[in-house]
Design a protein around this motif. Structure first.
Motif, PDB file in Angstrom:
ATOM      1  N   LEU A   2       0.856  -1.177   0.000  1.00  0.00           N
ATOM      2  CA  LEU A   2       0.000   0.000   0.000  1.00  0.00           C
ATOM      3  C   LEU A   2       0.896   1.233   0.000  1.00  0.00           C
ATOM      4  O   LEU A   2       1.562   1.513   0.997  1.00  0.00           O
ATOM      5  CB  LEU A   2      -0.903   0.012   1.232  1.00  0.00           C
ATOM      6  CG  LEU A   2      -1.766   1.254   1.414  1.00  0.00           C
ATOM      7  CD1 LEU A   2      -2.799   1.356   0.295  1.00  0.00           C
ATOM      8  CD2 LEU A   2      -2.438   1.224   2.774  1.00  0.00           C
ATOM      9  N   PRO A   3       0.961   1.964  -1.125  1.00  0.00           N
ATOM     10  CA  PRO A   3       1.793   3.172  -1.158  1.00  0.00           C
ATOM     11  C   PRO A   3       1.230   4.236  -0.211  1.00  0.00           C
ATOM     12  O   PRO A   3       0.028   4.483  -0.200  1.00  0.00           O
ATOM     13  CB  PRO A   3       1.695   3.647  -2.606  1.00  0.00           C
ATOM     14  CG  PRO A   3       1.129   2.492  -3.377  1.00  0.00           C
ATOM     15  CD  PRO A   3       0.333   1.684  -2.399  1.00  0.00           C
ATOM     16  N   ILE A   4       2.116   4.842   0.597  1.00  0.00           N
ATOM     17  CA  ILE A   4       1.652   5.871   1.529  1.00  0.00           C
ATOM     18  C   ILE A   4       2.377   7.201   1.347  1.00  0.00           C
ATOM     19  O   ILE A   4       1.943   8.214   1.869  1.00  0.00           O
ATOM     20  CB  ILE A   4       1.760   5.415   2.998  1.00  0.00           C
ATOM     21  CG1 ILE A   4       3.204   5.064   3.365  1.00  0.00           C
ATOM     22  CG2 ILE A   4       0.811   4.261   3.267  1.00  0.00           C
ATOM     23  CD1 ILE A   4       3.417   4.832   4.848  1.00  0.00           C
ATOM     24  N   ALA A   5       3.505   7.199   0.630  1.00  0.00           N
ATOM     25  CA  ALA A   5       4.234   8.455   0.421  1.00  0.00           C
ATOM     26  C   ALA A   5       5.063   8.348  -0.858  1.00  0.00           C
ATOM     27  O   ALA A   5       5.529   7.272  -1.218  1.00  0.00           O
ATOM     28  CB  ALA A   5       5.155   8.754   1.605  1.00  0.00           C
ATOM     29  N   ASP A   6       5.211   9.487  -1.515  1.00  0.00           N
ATOM     30  CA  ASP A   6       6.028   9.583  -2.724  1.00  0.00           C
ATOM     31  C   ASP A   6       7.156  10.551  -2.426  1.00  0.00           C
ATOM     32  O   ASP A   6       6.916  11.719  -2.142  1.00  0.00           O
ATOM     33  CB  ASP A   6       5.168  10.080  -3.878  1.00  0.00           C
ATOM     34  CG  ASP A   6       5.919  10.185  -5.187  1.00  0.00           C
ATOM     35  OD1 ASP A   6       7.156  10.069  -5.200  1.00  0.00           O
ATOM     36  OD2 ASP A   6       5.251  10.394  -6.215  1.00  0.00           O
ATOM     37  N   PHE A   7       8.394  10.064  -2.462  1.00  0.00           N
ATOM     38  CA  PHE A   7       9.557  10.906  -2.174  1.00  0.00           C
ATOM     39  C   PHE A   7      10.148  11.513  -3.432  1.00  0.00           C
ATOM     40  O   PHE A   7      11.180  12.169  -3.388  1.00  0.00           O
ATOM     41  CB  PHE A   7      10.642  10.100  -1.451  1.00  0.00           C
ATOM     42  CG  PHE A   7      10.320   9.781  -0.020  1.00  0.00           C
ATOM     43  CD1 PHE A   7       9.322  10.436   0.668  1.00  0.00           C
ATOM     44  CD2 PHE A   7      11.036   8.825   0.661  1.00  0.00           C
ATOM     45  CE1 PHE A   7       9.043  10.147   1.982  1.00  0.00           C
ATOM     46  CE2 PHE A   7      10.778   8.528   1.991  1.00  0.00           C
ATOM     47  CZ  PHE A   7       9.769   9.190   2.646  1.00  0.00           C
ATOM     48  N   GLY A   8       9.525  11.315  -4.579  1.00  0.00           N
ATOM     49  CA  GLY A   8      10.041  11.824  -5.834  1.00  0.00           C
ATOM     50  C   GLY A   8      11.152  10.939  -6.374  1.00  0.00           C
ATOM     51  O   GLY A   8      11.590   9.995  -5.721  1.00  0.00           O
ATOM     52  N   CYS A   9      11.601  11.235  -7.570  1.00  0.00           N
ATOM     53  CA  CYS A   9      12.677  10.447  -8.230  1.00  0.00           C
ATOM     54  C   CYS A   9      12.335   8.965  -8.246  1.00  0.00           C
ATOM     55  O   CYS A   9      13.199   8.112  -8.071  1.00  0.00           O
ATOM     56  CB  CYS A   9      14.022  10.682  -7.575  1.00  0.00           C
ATOM     57  SG  CYS A   9      14.582  12.370  -7.694  1.00  0.00           S
TER      58      CYS A   9
END
Length: 83
Positions: A2-9
């Motif tokens: 379950l994705p909970i955060a996107d840190f970019g790149c």
């Protein structure tokens, strides 16, 4: 997962919903080898949220944890067994 955060790149933080503690994993496909793309960020979702809320986690601006500690990623051993 379950994705909970996107840190970019292309880096994402996901919760392993099959884990008893809701282990938090870091997905970084930019590391080259597929088996290195998944690593353990925090042993439990509760600990990950605690670090985020109190600002002590490595990914928090101003925490210094990213520079203070040489973060070594622990590859997730469930990569092959759960896909």
């Amino acid at each position: 997962m379950l994705p909970i955060a996107d840190f970019g790149c292309s880096m994402s933080v996901c919760v392993d919903c099959r884990s008893d503690t809701a282990q938090v994993l870091l997905f970084d496909p930019g590391l080259g080898e597929p088996e290195l793309a998944w690593s353990i960020d925090t042993p439990s979702l509760a600990a990950w949220l605690h670090g985020w809320l109190d600002g002590t986690a490595w990914y928090c601006d101003g925490s210094g944890a990213g520079e203070e500690f040489d973060l070594e990623l622990t590859p997730w051993d469930g990569f092959r067994s759960r896909i």
